[in-house]
Motif scaffolding. Structure first.
Motif, PDB file in Angstrom:
ATOM      1  N   TYR A  45      -6.547  -0.826  -0.287  1.00  0.00           N
ATOM      2  CA  TYR A  45      -6.081   0.407   0.324  1.00  0.00           C
ATOM      3  C   TYR A  45      -7.240   1.405   0.404  1.00  0.00           C
ATOM      4  O   TYR A  45      -8.229   1.296  -0.329  1.00  0.00           O
ATOM      5  CB  TYR A  45      -4.966   1.042  -0.516  1.00  0.00           C
ATOM      6  CG  TYR A  45      -3.653   0.304  -0.539  1.00  0.00           C
ATOM      7  CD1 TYR A  45      -3.263  -0.540   0.493  1.00  0.00           C
ATOM      8  CD2 TYR A  45      -2.773   0.473  -1.612  1.00  0.00           C
ATOM      9  CE1 TYR A  45      -2.044  -1.195   0.463  1.00  0.00           C
ATOM     10  CE2 TYR A  45      -1.547  -0.173  -1.650  1.00  0.00           C
ATOM     11  CZ  TYR A  45      -1.189  -1.015  -0.612  1.00  0.00           C
ATOM     12  OH  TYR A  45       0.018  -1.662  -0.647  1.00  0.00           O
ATOM     13  N   ALA A  61      -0.570  -6.917  -0.567  1.00  0.00           N
ATOM     14  CA  ALA A  61      -0.060  -7.503   0.667  1.00  0.00           C
ATOM     15  C   ALA A  61       1.075  -6.633   1.203  1.00  0.00           C
ATOM     16  O   ALA A  61       1.647  -5.807   0.483  1.00  0.00           O
ATOM     17  CB  ALA A  61       0.435  -8.924   0.402  1.00  0.00           C
ATOM     18  N   ASP A  62       1.414  -6.828   2.472  1.00  0.00           N
ATOM     19  CA  ASP A  62       2.461  -6.014   3.093  1.00  0.00           C
ATOM     20  C   ASP A  62       3.829  -6.255   2.464  1.00  0.00           C
ATOM     21  O   ASP A  62       4.685  -5.371   2.476  1.00  0.00           O
ATOM     22  CB  ASP A  62       2.539  -6.310   4.593  1.00  0.00           C
ATOM     23  CG  ASP A  62       1.301  -5.840   5.337  1.00  0.00           C
ATOM     24  OD1 ASP A  62       0.599  -4.949   4.815  1.00  0.00           O
ATOM     25  OD2 ASP A  62       1.025  -6.366   6.428  1.00  0.00           O
ATOM     26  N   ARG A  63       4.055  -7.457   1.934  1.00  0.00           N
ATOM     27  CA  ARG A  63       5.320  -7.779   1.259  1.00  0.00           C
ATOM     28  C   ARG A  63       4.984  -8.423  -0.077  1.00  0.00           C
ATOM     29  O   ARG A  63       4.385  -9.499  -0.122  1.00  0.00           O
ATOM     30  CB  ARG A  63       6.168  -8.720   2.109  1.00  0.00           C
ATOM     31  CG  ARG A  63       7.399  -9.249   1.386  1.00  0.00           C
ATOM     32  CD  ARG A  63       8.304 -10.068   2.278  1.00  0.00           C
ATOM     33  NE  ARG A  63       9.067  -9.216   3.186  1.00  0.00           N
ATOM     34  CZ  ARG A  63      10.085  -9.648   3.925  1.00  0.00           C
ATOM     35  NH1 ARG A  63      10.447 -10.923   3.883  1.00  0.00           N
ATOM     36  NH2 ARG A  63      10.741  -8.816   4.713  1.00  0.00           N
ATOM     37  N   ASP A 108       7.002   0.985  -2.739  1.00  0.00           N
ATOM     38  CA  ASP A 108       8.166   1.562  -2.063  1.00  0.00           C
ATOM     39  C   ASP A 108       9.283   1.844  -3.065  1.00  0.00           C
ATOM     40  O   ASP A 108      10.048   2.797  -2.908  1.00  0.00           O
ATOM     41  CB  ASP A 108       8.710   0.591  -1.008  1.00  0.00           C
ATOM     42  CG  ASP A 108       7.783   0.425   0.177  1.00  0.00           C
ATOM     43  OD1 ASP A 108       7.273   1.439   0.684  1.00  0.00           O
ATOM     44  OD2 ASP A 108       7.558  -0.730   0.595  1.00  0.00           O
ATOM     45  N   LEU A 145      -0.279   5.864   2.817  1.00  0.00           N
ATOM     46  CA  LEU A 145       0.391   4.569   2.968  1.00  0.00           C
ATOM     47  C   LEU A 145       1.691   4.669   3.765  1.00  0.00           C
ATOM     48  O   LEU A 145       2.324   3.647   4.041  1.00  0.00           O
ATOM     49  CB  LEU A 145       0.687   3.975   1.587  1.00  0.00           C
ATOM     50  CG  LEU A 145      -0.529   3.621   0.723  1.00  0.00           C
ATOM     51  CD1 LEU A 145      -0.089   3.168  -0.660  1.00  0.00           C
ATOM     52  CD2 LEU A 145      -1.375   2.546   1.398  1.00  0.00           C
ATOM     53  N   ARG A 147       4.398   6.067   2.643  1.00  0.00           N
ATOM     54  CA  ARG A 147       5.516   5.951   1.711  1.00  0.00           C
ATOM     55  C   ARG A 147       6.296   7.272   1.658  1.00  0.00           C
ATOM     56  O   ARG A 147       5.783   8.335   2.002  1.00  0.00           O
ATOM     57  CB  ARG A 147       5.021   5.628   0.302  1.00  0.00           C
ATOM     58  CG  ARG A 147       4.097   4.425   0.195  1.00  0.00           C
ATOM     59  CD  ARG A 147       4.851   3.128   0.143  1.00  0.00           C
ATOM     60  NE  ARG A 147       3.988   2.055  -0.300  1.00  0.00           N
ATOM     61  CZ  ARG A 147       3.426   1.144   0.505  1.00  0.00           C
ATOM     62  NH1 ARG A 147       3.667   1.174   1.810  1.00  0.00           N
ATOM     63  NH2 ARG A 147       2.640   0.200   0.014  1.00  0.00           N
ATOM     64  N   ARG A 214      14.678  -5.738   1.014  1.00  0.00           N
ATOM     65  CA  ARG A 214      13.677  -5.796   2.079  1.00  0.00           C
ATOM     66  C   ARG A 214      14.293  -5.542   3.444  1.00  0.00           C
ATOM     67  O   ARG A 214      13.634  -5.003   4.332  1.00  0.00           O
ATOM     68  CB  ARG A 214      12.944  -7.133   2.004  1.00  0.00           C
ATOM     69  CG  ARG A 214      11.917  -7.090   0.876  1.00  0.00           C
ATOM     70  CD  ARG A 214      11.321  -8.371   0.477  1.00  0.00           C
ATOM     71  NE  ARG A 214      10.229  -8.119  -0.475  1.00  0.00           N
ATOM     72  CZ  ARG A 214       9.815  -8.977  -1.375  1.00  0.00           C
ATOM     73  NH1 ARG A 214      10.401 -10.164  -1.480  1.00  0.00           N
ATOM     74  NH2 ARG A 214       8.824  -8.671  -2.192  1.00  0.00           N
ATOM     75  N   GLU A 219       9.458  -3.071   0.976  1.00  0.00           N
ATOM     76  CA  GLU A 219       8.627  -4.272   1.066  1.00  0.00           C
ATOM     77  C   GLU A 219       7.681  -4.433  -0.123  1.00  0.00           C
ATOM     78  O   GLU A 219       7.439  -5.538  -0.589  1.00  0.00           O
ATOM     79  CB  GLU A 219       7.805  -4.240   2.365  1.00  0.00           C
ATOM     80  CG  GLU A 219       8.641  -4.210   3.636  1.00  0.00           C
ATOM     81  CD  GLU A 219       9.214  -5.568   3.996  1.00  0.00           C
ATOM     82  OE1 GLU A 219       9.103  -6.506   3.182  1.00  0.00           O
ATOM     83  OE2 GLU A 219       9.771  -5.694   5.098  1.00  0.00           O
ATOM     84  N   VAL A 220       7.110  -3.325  -0.580  1.00  0.00           N
ATOM     85  CA  VAL A 220       6.161  -3.360  -1.697  1.00  0.00           C
ATOM     86  C   VAL A 220       6.899  -2.889  -2.943  1.00  0.00           C
ATOM     87  O   VAL A 220       7.225  -1.711  -3.088  1.00  0.00           O
ATOM     88  CB  VAL A 220       4.934  -2.470  -1.407  1.00  0.00           C
ATOM     89  CG1 VAL A 220       3.967  -2.485  -2.589  1.00  0.00           C
ATOM     90  CG2 VAL A 220       4.226  -2.948  -0.140  1.00  0.00           C
TER      91      VAL A 220
END
Length: 296
Positions: A45, A61-63, A108, A145, A147, A214, A219-220
């Motif tokens: 990041y 990672a994105d997920r 998240d 990000l 968020r 999700r 996702e995170v």
């Protein structure tokens, strides 16, 4: 002179970098950067300058679902008779608390079980609660990000028995439970809370629960759940990464039940779940490890 130095050393705490009980560092204190011992190929990041200066590079990672634990030198992660066991094991070490805040700032949502909620009275699972001196940096990171201002608290409970008066619940949480648990909660939750039902009754199906989270855009995910929730996630191949802080304290075991990072899931020798080292850092006498869990 030797006597004076020896006396000063005896007076020094075994956890010299701990944070006072009110969570705030003295104005003169400034956390020193972590020593990076090893860094693998991981996403990165664009961290705010103050955060990167202290920790170095970090990204996900994105997920992803990642965990964070502190354990004693002999592998103890819980103290059955002691609330807030993590603070006891870490000695409220400021580097450990900084990393907790940073990992929350990336997520998240923060996932934990009702047992962890009960064992941590008065806590809020937000970055600024655990390390208030870096609140501005954590907030900047979340904005970068995309968020929301705070990670959503996700509470897993099969029975629906949670502490309604807990400030983290009052502040807003998503309760992940069964249909039976949802019935137990009906009419009792604050307006700031919502419920996700997974199954009729019995243990929460975490595979279905994560799928539902999700689908709602979470996702995170960071889990700060206890050994049983972690064991369930690992058993079903749901945990992607594990951050482990090794505190230089020996906890010991005797009559009291003291668990390690995983409970409720026996893997070896039938199932060998190897992991890969992604990063290693040092801060004083503490080690900070990041592992990627390989699917078996």
């Amino acid at each position: 002179m030797d006597f004076f130095l020896a006396r000063q050393l005896r007076k020094r705490s075994a956890a010299p970098d701990r944070i006072p009980a009110d969570g705030k560092l003295p104005a003169r204190a400034l956390i020193e950067p972590f020593d990076v011992l090893y860094e693998g190929e991981v996403p990165r990041y664009n961290l705010p300058t103050d955060l990167e200066r202290i920790y170095g590079q970090l990204g996900f990672a994105d997920r992803i679902l990642y965990s964070n634990f502190v354990t004693s030198l002999d592998g103890v992660a819980t103290l059955a008779s002691e609330p807030s066991a993590g603070s006891v094991i870490s000695g409220r070490n400021q580097a450990d608390r900084f990393l907790m805040g940073l990992l929350r700032a990336c997520a998240d949502a923060v996932l934990l079980g009702a047992g962890t909620l009960r064992a941590t009275p008065g806590h809020h699972w937000t970055p600024e609660h655990i390390f208030p001196d870096m609140a501005a940096g954590f907030s900047e990171l979340r904005m970068k990000l995309g968020r929301k201002p705070h990670p959503r608290l996700m509470l897993v409970t099969a029975s629906g028995h949670i502490e309604m008066s807990h400030p983290a619940v009052q502040g807003g949480a998503t309760i992940v439970t069964s249909e039976q648990g949802a019935t137990e909660l009906q009419g009792r939750l604050p307006a700031s809370c919502d419920v996700i039902e997974v199954g009729k009754s019995g243990a929460v199906d975490m595979t279905r629960a994560l799928s539902e989270l999700r689908s709602r855009g979470y996702e995170v995910l960071l889990t700060e759940g206890g050994p049983h929730l972690t064991g369930d996630l690992i058993k079903h191949g749901l945990l992607d990464e594990a951050f482990i802080t090794i505190s230089p304290v020996v906890a010991g075991r005797d009559h009291e039940v003291r668990l390690g990072m995983v409970a409720g899931a026996e893997l070896l020798p039938a199932r060998r779940l190897w992991s890969g080292l992604l990063s290693a850092r040092r801060h004083g006498d503490f080690l900070f490890l990041r592992y990627g869990l390989r699917r078996s």
